[in-house]
Structures are given as C-alpha cells and as structure tokens.
Design a protein around this motif. Sequence first.
Motif, PDB file in Angstrom:
ATOM      1  N   ASN A 142      38.929 103.004  99.851  1.00 24.52           N
ATOM      2  CA  ASN A 142      39.043 103.955  98.751  1.00 24.52           C
ATOM      3  C   ASN A 142      40.343 104.760  98.770  1.00 24.52           C
ATOM      4  N   SER A 144      43.175 104.381  97.513  1.00 28.01           N
ATOM      5  CA  SER A 144      43.906 104.481  96.246  1.00 28.01           C
ATOM      6  C   SER A 144      43.212 105.382  95.221  1.00 28.01           C
ATOM      7  N   VAL A 145      41.981 105.781  95.496  1.00 29.00           N
ATOM      8  CA  VAL A 145      41.257 106.626  94.535  1.00 29.00           C
ATOM      9  C   VAL A 145      40.898 107.997  95.124  1.00 29.00           C
ATOM     10  N   GLU A 148      40.830 110.846  92.618  1.00 26.21           N
ATOM     11  CA  GLU A 148      39.680 110.721  91.744  1.00 26.21           C
ATOM     12  C   GLU A 148      38.388 111.137  92.453  1.00 26.21           C
ATOM     13  N   GLY A 161      35.681 102.358  92.405  1.00 31.94           N
ATOM     14  CA  GLY A 161      36.732 101.939  93.325  1.00 31.94           C
ATOM     15  C   GLY A 161      37.521 100.786  92.740  1.00 31.94           C
ATOM     16  N   THR A 162      38.611 100.459  93.390  1.00 30.83           N
ATOM     17  CA  THR A 162      39.450  99.363  92.901  1.00 30.83           C
ATOM     18  C   THR A 162      38.797  98.004  93.096  1.00 30.83           C
ATOM     19  N   ASN A 163      37.755  97.947  93.925  1.00 35.05           N
ATOM     20  CA  ASN A 163      37.060  96.683  94.186  1.00 35.05           C
ATOM     21  C   ASN A 163      35.979  96.377  93.146  1.00 35.05           C
TER      22      ASN A 163
END
Length: 190
Positions: A142, A144-145, A148, A161-163
């Motif tokens: 996580n 990158s977030v 957020e 999440g980016t996934n």
Amino acid sequence: MDQQMTIEEFIDKYHSVLTEDQFSKAWDLKLGLATETWHLSDEGVAELDKKLVLYRRLDITAERNNNGILFEKNGAIEDAIKVYEENIAMSYPATHAFERLMIIYRKLKKYNDEIRVIQRAIKVFSNENESRFKKAFENPINKSVKNELQIGLETCTNIMGTNGFYAYCPYPVIKWSERLSKAMKLKSNI
C-alpha cells in the motif's frame, strides 16, 4: 506446540484459526506424510490462542445476533434488546447489535440509551478503524496509497489499493457521530 498435546488434539483445538499452511503442516504430520518436524514457538501458540478467543467471540456474537433477529421478528423487543446489549458489552467489532439497538431505542424514544449505544459504537469502531489503518499503512503493497489511507481514516472512506483490492475499509463512525448529534437534539426536545 505444547509438549503434552498430540497432533490430533492440536488440530481439534485450533483447526478454526490455523492458516492454510499451518493446517497443511499439521495434517501432514497427522497422516505421517511430513518429512520434517514442525515446531510452533510459544509465541506462535499464544497467537493461535488469541485468534481462538476472537473466533469464539465472533461465534457468540453471531449466535446472539441471530437470536436477536428472531426475537424482533416475533415481537419480543425486550428479549432482542437483552441479547444485543450482551453483544455490545463484549466490545466485539460487529455492527449488527449496535445498529439494531440504535434503531430500537430511537423507535422507543429512549434517547439516553440510544446515545449510550452510539457513544460505545464510536469508541469500539474508532479503535478498530485505527487498527485497520495501521495494518494497511504498514503493508508494503500500500505504499503508493499512503496519503489516501490517511484521508480514508479521517473521512471513514474505503480506499482501493493499486492491486484492485481494498487497502482500507473503515466502519461508518462519522455516520454514527451525525446520528449522535440528532439523538441529542431529540433528547433535548423532550
């Protein structure tokens, strides 16, 4: 693992809280398929015991909630209140009993009780949101977030999440804070 516990006793006691890997290792040992021994540290056993307590609390909570639903359907509101109150006394983070009591007490115009339940829900679920936030924030997936996630904590907003999976799913504490304000206004109008 406790020296005096057999693998059968271990599986019987902890099967509901073992990870897939732990269960597989234990089952292989039981069947004699393991090529190596498996040692579970005292800390590992303590963690399983902790999970077992939470699992049992969940099981008790679910059973009481089911009873409360039946009581409500049969018009036995006082009995429903009793089992829901028992649930919230455990401070287990499951919303059903809290939300039903909020609704029931509002309908009965028992605003002091509604306020008490809302305040307890805010406390229990704020703590749970904070715990979930810490786990999500510490998860490397996580990274990158992270900004957020902080916003999600403050606004009680789900964060993807980016996934493609949710990185953070908070309980609706802000909604309950708004309900608390309304209940206090209704109480003051009596």
